[in-house]
Design a protein around this motif. Sequence first.
Motif, PDB file in Angstrom:
ATOM      1  N   ILE A 285       0.841  -1.206   0.000  1.00  0.00           N
ATOM      2  CA  ILE A 285       0.000   0.000   0.000  1.00  0.00           C
ATOM      3  C   ILE A 285       0.871   1.248   0.000  1.00  0.00           C
ATOM      4  N   GLY A 286       1.900   1.230   0.831  1.00  0.00           N
ATOM      5  CA  GLY A 286       2.810   2.372   0.880  1.00  0.00           C
ATOM      6  C   GLY A 286       3.475   2.643  -0.457  1.00  0.00           C
ATOM      7  N   LEU A 287       3.856   1.569  -1.152  1.00  0.00           N
ATOM      8  CA  LEU A 287       4.543   1.734  -2.432  1.00  0.00           C
ATOM      9  C   LEU A 287       3.611   2.243  -3.528  1.00  0.00           C
ATOM     10  N   VAL A 288       2.381   1.731  -3.581  1.00  0.00           N
ATOM     11  CA  VAL A 288       1.472   2.215  -4.632  1.00  0.00           C
ATOM     12  C   VAL A 288       1.039   3.653  -4.367  1.00  0.00           C
ATOM     13  N   GLN A 289       1.013   4.019  -3.074  1.00  0.00           N
ATOM     14  CA  GLN A 289       0.644   5.396  -2.750  1.00  0.00           C
ATOM     15  C   GLN A 289       1.800   6.349  -3.046  1.00  0.00           C
ATOM     16  N   SER A 290       3.005   5.998  -2.589  1.00  0.00           N
ATOM     17  CA  SER A 290       4.145   6.907  -2.754  1.00  0.00           C
ATOM     18  C   SER A 290       4.550   7.072  -4.218  1.00  0.00           C
ATOM     19  N   SER A 291       4.251   6.067  -5.038  1.00  0.00           N
ATOM     20  CA  SER A 291       4.580   6.151  -6.469  1.00  0.00           C
ATOM     21  C   SER A 291       3.445   6.768  -7.285  1.00  0.00           C
ATOM     22  N   HIS A 292       2.402   7.199  -6.581  1.00  0.00           N
ATOM     23  CA  HIS A 292       1.223   7.810  -7.227  1.00  0.00           C
ATOM     24  C   HIS A 292       0.515   6.839  -8.184  1.00  0.00           C
ATOM     25  N   SER A 293       0.714   5.544  -7.962  1.00  0.00           N
ATOM     26  CA  SER A 293       0.139   4.553  -8.872  1.00  0.00           C
ATOM     27  C   SER A 293      -1.368   4.449  -8.716  1.00  0.00           C
ATOM     28  N   VAL A 294      -1.872   4.576  -7.492  1.00  0.00           N
ATOM     29  CA  VAL A 294      -3.320   4.552  -7.290  1.00  0.00           C
ATOM     30  C   VAL A 294      -3.948   5.808  -7.880  1.00  0.00           C
ATOM     31  N   ALA A 295      -3.325   6.953  -7.622  1.00  0.00           N
ATOM     32  CA  ALA A 295      -3.857   8.217  -8.155  1.00  0.00           C
ATOM     33  C   ALA A 295      -3.896   8.193  -9.681  1.00  0.00           C
ATOM     34  N   ASP A 296      -2.853   7.640 -10.298  1.00  0.00           N
ATOM     35  CA  ASP A 296      -2.819   7.592 -11.759  1.00  0.00           C
ATOM     36  C   ASP A 296      -3.805   6.563 -12.303  1.00  0.00           C
ATOM     37  N   THR A 297      -4.020   5.478 -11.572  1.00  0.00           N
ATOM     38  CA  THR A 297      -5.037   4.511 -11.976  1.00  0.00           C
ATOM     39  C   THR A 297      -6.409   5.166 -11.969  1.00  0.00           C
ATOM     40  N   MET A 298      -6.678   5.942 -10.932  1.00  0.00           N
ATOM     41  CA  MET A 298      -7.964   6.642 -10.852  1.00  0.00           C
ATOM     42  C   MET A 298      -8.079   7.706 -11.940  1.00  0.00           C
ATOM     43  N   ALA A 299      -6.979   8.360 -12.274  1.00  0.00           N
ATOM     44  CA  ALA A 299      -7.010   9.349 -13.352  1.00  0.00           C
ATOM     45  C   ALA A 299      -7.381   8.682 -14.673  1.00  0.00           C
ATOM     46  N   ARG A 300      -6.874   7.483 -14.871  1.00  0.00           N
ATOM     47  CA  ARG A 300      -7.203   6.761 -16.102  1.00  0.00           C
ATOM     48  C   ARG A 300      -8.652   6.296 -16.083  1.00  0.00           C
ATOM     49  N   ALA A 301      -9.134   5.920 -14.910  1.00  0.00           N
ATOM     50  CA  ALA A 301     -10.550   5.555 -14.790  1.00  0.00           C
ATOM     51  C   ALA A 301     -11.432   6.739 -15.167  1.00  0.00           C
ATOM     52  N   ARG A 302     -11.063   7.922 -14.709  1.00  0.00           N
ATOM     53  CA  ARG A 302     -11.839   9.119 -15.064  1.00  0.00           C
ATOM     54  C   ARG A 302     -11.777   9.385 -16.560  1.00  0.00           C
ATOM     55  N   HIS A 303     -10.620   9.119 -17.178  1.00  0.00           N
ATOM     56  CA  HIS A 303     -10.479   9.286 -18.626  1.00  0.00           C
ATOM     57  C   HIS A 303     -11.450   8.368 -19.364  1.00  0.00           C
ATOM     58  N   TYR A 304     -11.477   7.105 -18.993  1.00  0.00           N
ATOM     59  CA  TYR A 304     -12.390   6.174 -19.654  1.00  0.00           C
ATOM     60  C   TYR A 304     -13.843   6.524 -19.342  1.00  0.00           C
ATOM     61  N   GLY A 305     -14.089   7.017 -18.138  1.00  0.00           N
ATOM     62  CA  GLY A 305     -15.430   7.471 -17.809  1.00  0.00           C
ATOM     63  C   GLY A 305     -15.882   8.595 -18.714  1.00  0.00           C
ATOM     64  N   GLN A 306     -14.979   9.529 -18.988  1.00  0.00           N
ATOM     65  CA  GLN A 306     -15.324  10.632 -19.894  1.00  0.00           C
ATOM     66  C   GLN A 306     -15.562  10.129 -21.311  1.00  0.00           C
ATOM     67  N   GLN A 307     -14.791   9.122 -21.708  1.00  0.00           N
ATOM     68  CA  GLN A 307     -15.004   8.527 -23.030  1.00  0.00           C
ATOM     69  C   GLN A 307     -16.409   7.922 -23.129  1.00  0.00           C
ATOM     70  N   ALA A 308     -16.854   7.297 -22.030  1.00  0.00           N
ATOM     71  CA  ALA A 308     -18.205   6.722 -22.007  1.00  0.00           C
ATOM     72  C   ALA A 308     -19.255   7.814 -22.156  1.00  0.00           C
ATOM     73  N   ILE A 309     -19.075   8.892 -21.406  1.00  0.00           N
ATOM     74  CA  ILE A 309     -20.030  10.008 -21.473  1.00  0.00           C
ATOM     75  C   ILE A 309     -20.050  10.625 -22.868  1.00  0.00           C
ATOM     76  N   ASP A 310     -18.877  10.805 -23.447  1.00  0.00           N
ATOM     77  CA  ASP A 310     -18.797  11.389 -24.787  1.00  0.00           C
ATOM     78  C   ASP A 310     -19.501  10.515 -25.819  1.00  0.00           C
ATOM     79  N   ALA A 311     -19.474   9.198 -25.610  1.00  0.00           N
ATOM     80  CA  ALA A 311     -20.048   8.275 -26.592  1.00  0.00           C
ATOM     81  C   ALA A 311     -21.548   8.476 -26.765  1.00  0.00           C
ATOM     82  N   ILE A 312     -22.238   8.873 -25.686  1.00  0.00           N
ATOM     83  CA  ILE A 312     -23.692   9.040 -25.803  1.00  0.00           C
ATOM     84  C   ILE A 312     -24.099  10.511 -25.981  1.00  0.00           C
TER      85      ILE A 312
END
Length: 336
Positions: A285-312
């Motif tokens: 947990i410490g490593l994924v947090q300190s490397s910003h890996s969770v934050a970047d995973t969530m950023a990518r989730a938001r990107h795909y979420g926006q792609q879904a919204i744009d599709a409709i």
Amino acid sequence: MSATVQRLAGTQPSLDPMIHLVAEDMLRVNDAIRNRMTSEIPLIPELAGHLIAGGGKRMRPMLTLASARLVGYSGSKHHGLAAAVEFIHTATLLHDDVVDGSDLRRGKRTANTIWGNPASVLVGDFLFSRSFELMVESGSLRALKILSNASAVIAEGEVNQLTAARRVDLAEDRYLEIINAKTAALFAAACRIAAVVADRPEAEETALDAYGRNLGIAFQLVDDAIDYTSDAGTMGKDAGDDFREGKMTLPVILAYARGDAEQRAFWKDAVEGRRDSDEDFAQAIGLVQSSHSVADTMARARHYGQQAIDAIAPFPAGAAKDAMIEAVEFAVARAY
């Protein structure tokens, strides 16, 4: 995200608008589910009912119903198809829990821990069979083709994930290929079949497919992030399950790529099953947090979420479109 989503700022996104939108249709879907779970073998409805009644939101069949509303469908073929979607999903969960050796699903004991692995696999097969009955009864060969293809793609994704298990060198593109198959394919098919039974143009089919697929990818990315940010009560599964099973999810792929030699050695040991204690999980947990890996995973989730919204975006404004947009926001907001 979009202006429609921005107006929701300050409020917690919810599935409630979608639930209310499809409530009447969902009664018919639930009837179909109950009717097709019946069997002279008591174990079948008992085991299947344990999972189907286990608190799931039934998001996938709701997406079929909401998509039908979006395209203005007024028939009833989507009810049986939505039930088929839920049976496909439930069958894959039963099989997944056996493969993963999971003990919790939605906060409850998994079927395989109660009735054993053979019963879970066989009841999963039963539900797959029921789903194909429902597809055939819809009378739509194209809907049958889309859902049957999705079932095959899901199985391919699970096998792909199995062969990639405990491989610390898993590439990000292969990981996305896996979740596109094992999660996003059913989201995409669930949405697309609504346009098919409504006999809408190919462009609307494609748009709903893109909406569902991008939502499914975002949904899975959030699930992967949650494993390193939440607890069992919130997640409905044991915290650290992905870690202990050696799954190379995106937070781990990013943390491994960004780590120094010592950190990479830790991840190699962890993924290969040599570091799986509570202390090891805390370090992960410490490593994924300190490397910003969770934050970047969530950023990518938001990107795909926006792609879904744009599709409709081309579809007319209304309750169905608003509910489907908020469903995307809900999917992403689960991690917060």
